[in-house]
Design a protein around this motif. Structure first.
Motif, PDB file in Angstrom:
ATOM      1  N   ASP A 118       0.800  -1.226   0.000  1.00 23.07           N
ATOM      2  CA  ASP A 118       0.000   0.000   0.000  1.00 23.07           C
ATOM      3  C   ASP A 118       0.833   1.276   0.000  1.00 23.07           C
ATOM      4  OD1 ASP A 118      -2.166  -1.652   0.092  1.00 23.07           O
ATOM      5  OD2 ASP A 118      -2.726  -1.221   2.164  1.00 23.07           O
ATOM      6  N   THR A 231       5.670   4.838  -3.156  1.00 22.41           N
ATOM      7  CA  THR A 231       4.397   4.941  -3.887  1.00 22.41           C
ATOM      8  C   THR A 231       3.207   4.825  -2.936  1.00 22.41           C
ATOM      9  OG1 THR A 231       4.516   2.558  -4.339  1.00 22.41           O
ATOM     10  CG2 THR A 231       5.341   4.055  -6.056  1.00 22.41           C
ATOM     11  N   THR A 233      -0.371   4.985  -1.294  1.00 19.22           N
ATOM     12  CA  THR A 233      -1.744   5.026  -1.809  1.00 19.22           C
ATOM     13  C   THR A 233      -2.748   5.392  -0.721  1.00 19.22           C
ATOM     14  OG1 THR A 233      -2.106   2.673  -1.343  1.00 19.22           O
ATOM     15  CG2 THR A 233      -1.202   3.238  -3.504  1.00 19.22           C
TER      16      THR A 233
END
Length: 266
Positions: A118, A231, A233
């Motif tokens: 995530d 990254t 999210t």
């Protein structure tokens, strides 16, 4: 504060370490009162059980003075910097409630699996720290750990969106059974003020709490600065984007705040 060679050896082998009563009753009582006020707030950072009882409150260190001091406390930060050999930043901060009678389960899982999938965390170089704000007993839903399971690496997981109000990457029963046969299960208990640290790949979970005794625990995830997430999210209040190394406060900072708060209330 530094860990002894014996404590480091135990952690590296077992994947967890418990330091009883690291924080004083006065410090913990102050934090527990502040936590109740946070649970009562109508904020997006406060998640609730399906029953409506508080489940967890994220990022309290950013909007509460007491938890801000806790999040930069040297009794927690220095041992992790010692183990990682570098500075750390706050990846996540939450206060889990496990309310009396209605506290729900946390399914068997590894935290690094979530951080990787995530948040885009490269390696399991983030440490979980748990500070007991209430006495944790065998009966009120203590955290259960599978010793040595961190050596199994990052395990296959499924995204459970149904069991509780909080989505979690969970492990199947066969995997948990195999690891428990190898390492057993421990459930560290102790008075308020104890500190538990455990590896990001250590398999853990907790049962529901049907007793009259609440079990509030502050969980911090301290990530090595070089291992910052790539990254993300999830919302920023769950997975922080500020990778600034934590600058510790004075050791008595929390105690001074507690006494000032008490004097102001008198």
């Amino acid at each position: 504060m530094k860990l002894t060679p014996q404590q480091i050896e135990f952690f590296n082998r077992e994947g967890w370490l418990f330091l009883p009563e690291l924080f004083s009753p006065e410090e913990v009582a102050y934090l527990a009162r502040e936590a109740e006020g946070i649970y009562d707030a109508n904020r997006p950072e406060v998640w609730r059980e399906k029953s409506g009882a508080p489940r967890t409150a994220f990022a309290a260190h950013l909007y509460n003075e007491a938890f801000g001091a806790l999040g930069a406390h040297p009794r927690m930060i220095e041992p992790i910097e010692q183990l990682f050999g570098e500075k750390v930043y706050m990846h996540q901060f939450k206060i889990n409630a496990k309310a009396a009678f209605t506290g729900d389960v946390w399914q068997w899982h590894q935290d690094y699996g979530t951080w990787k999938r995530d948040d885009g965390m490269l390696e399991p170089r983030a440490m979980n720290i748990a500070i007991f704000l209430d006495e944790v007993m065998p009966i009120n839903g203590p955290l259960m750990l599978v010793p040595k399971s961190q050596h199994a690496g990052d395990l296959k997981a499924s995204h459970d969106l149904e069991t509780t109000s909080y989505p979690l990457w969970t492990l199947d029963e066969a995997t948990v059974t195999r690891l428990v046969k190898e390492g057993g299960i421990v459930a560290p208990t102790g008075k308020a003020g104890g500190m538990l640290m455990f590896h990001g790949n250590l398999v853990h979970g907790s049962s529901g709490n049907i007793t009259p005794y609440p079990r509030k625990i502050v969980y911090l995830t301290l990530n090595a600065v070089s291992n910052y997430i790539r990254t993300p999210t999830r919302p920023e209040y769950i997975a922080h984007r500020d990778f600034t190394p934590i600058q510790t406060v004075e050791d008595d900072a929390l105690l001074r705040l507690a006494r000032a708060h008490r004097q102001a209330a008198e």
